[in-house]
Scaffold this motif. Structure first.
Motif, short mmCIF file in Angstrom:
data_model
loop_
_atom_site.label_atom_id
_atom_site.label_comp_id
_atom_site.label_asym_id
_atom_site.label_seq_id
_atom_site.Cartn_x
_atom_site.Cartn_y
_atom_site.Cartn_z
N ALA A 61 -20.02 -0.45 -10.88
CA ALA A 61 -20.11 -1.74 -11.53
C ALA A 61 -18.85 -2.53 -11.18
O ALA A 61 -17.76 -1.95 -11.04
CB ALA A 61 -20.21 -1.58 -13.04
N ASP A 62 -18.98 -3.82 -11.04
CA ASP A 62 -17.82 -4.65 -10.69
C ASP A 62 -16.70 -4.51 -11.72
O ASP A 62 -15.52 -4.60 -11.38
CB ASP A 62 -18.24 -6.12 -10.59
N SER A 63 -17.07 -4.25 -12.97
CA SER A 63 -16.08 -4.20 -14.04
C SER A 63 -15.11 -3.03 -13.92
O SER A 63 -14.02 -3.06 -14.49
CB SER A 63 -16.78 -4.14 -15.40
N VAL A 64 -15.49 -1.98 -13.17
CA VAL A 64 -14.62 -0.81 -13.05
C VAL A 64 -14.21 -0.52 -11.62
O VAL A 64 -13.44 0.42 -11.38
CB VAL A 64 -15.28 0.43 -13.67
N LYS A 65 -14.72 -1.29 -10.69
CA LYS A 65 -14.41 -1.05 -9.28
C LYS A 65 -12.91 -1.15 -9.07
O LYS A 65 -12.26 -2.09 -9.50
CB LYS A 65 -15.15 -2.08 -8.42
N GLY A 66 -12.35 -0.13 -8.42
CA GLY A 66 -10.91 -0.10 -8.18
C GLY A 66 -10.13 0.66 -9.23
O GLY A 66 -8.99 1.07 -8.99
N ARG A 67 -10.70 0.86 -10.42
CA ARG A 67 -10.04 1.63 -11.48
C ARG A 67 -10.69 2.99 -11.70
O ARG A 67 -10.02 3.96 -12.04
CB ARG A 67 -10.06 0.88 -12.82
N PHE A 68 -12.01 3.05 -11.55
CA PHE A 68 -12.75 4.29 -11.78
C PHE A 68 -13.25 4.84 -10.45
O PHE A 68 -13.64 4.08 -9.56
CB PHE A 68 -13.95 4.05 -12.70
N THR A 69 -13.27 6.17 -10.35
CA THR A 69 -13.78 6.84 -9.16
C THR A 69 -14.74 7.94 -9.56
O THR A 69 -14.39 8.79 -10.38
CB THR A 69 -12.63 7.44 -8.34
N ILE A 70 -15.93 7.91 -8.99
CA ILE A 70 -16.93 8.94 -9.26
C ILE A 70 -16.98 9.91 -8.08
O ILE A 70 -16.83 9.50 -6.93
CB ILE A 70 -18.31 8.31 -9.53
#
Length: 124
Positions: A61-70
């Motif tokens: 999701a754009d809201s977590v891109k760059g902060r979260f990694t799956i």
């Protein structure tokens, strides 16, 4: 049938990191996408990230891109969500779910097995 169990949540200060785990038991896990969602009190469920079956192509999701990694580890039947630079607005119950499909999608209706969730609380 597959059972999912999340772990790794907790109480952290803003700016900290957490790594959530989604462990699967049962069959038919590695061939399907797995997603992470969250739901804060009074809010709708929000899609965060999903990873495809097989080699594991991520979708965010754009809201977590760059902060979260799956990521996923087929040998351990586990999918992870690394969360960095956490903010108070990240406070929610985080759940993982197995998709009905190989490729990742953001719609909750595409997921048919859900874990119970793990609480993440970020203090300011």
């Amino acid at each position: 049938q597959v059972s999912l169990a999340e772990s790794g949540g907790g109480l952290v200060q803003a700016g900290a990191s957490l790594k959530l785990s989604c462990a699967a038991s049962g069959r038919s896990f590695s061939s399907f996408a797995v997603g992470w969602f969250r739901q804060a009190p009074g809010m709708e469920r929000e899609f965060l990230a999903s990873i495809s079956g097989g080699a594991g192509s991520p979708y965010y999701a754009d809201s977590v891109k760059g902060r979260f990694t799956i990521s996923r580890d087929h040998a351990k039947n586990t999918v992870y969500l690394q969360m960095n630079t956490l903010k108070p607005e990240d406070t929610a119950v985080y759940s993982c779910a197995r998709s009905k499909y190989f490729n990742p999608t953001p719609q909750a209706r595409d997921y048919d097995s859900w874990g119970q969730g793990t609480q993440v609380t970020v203090s300011s």
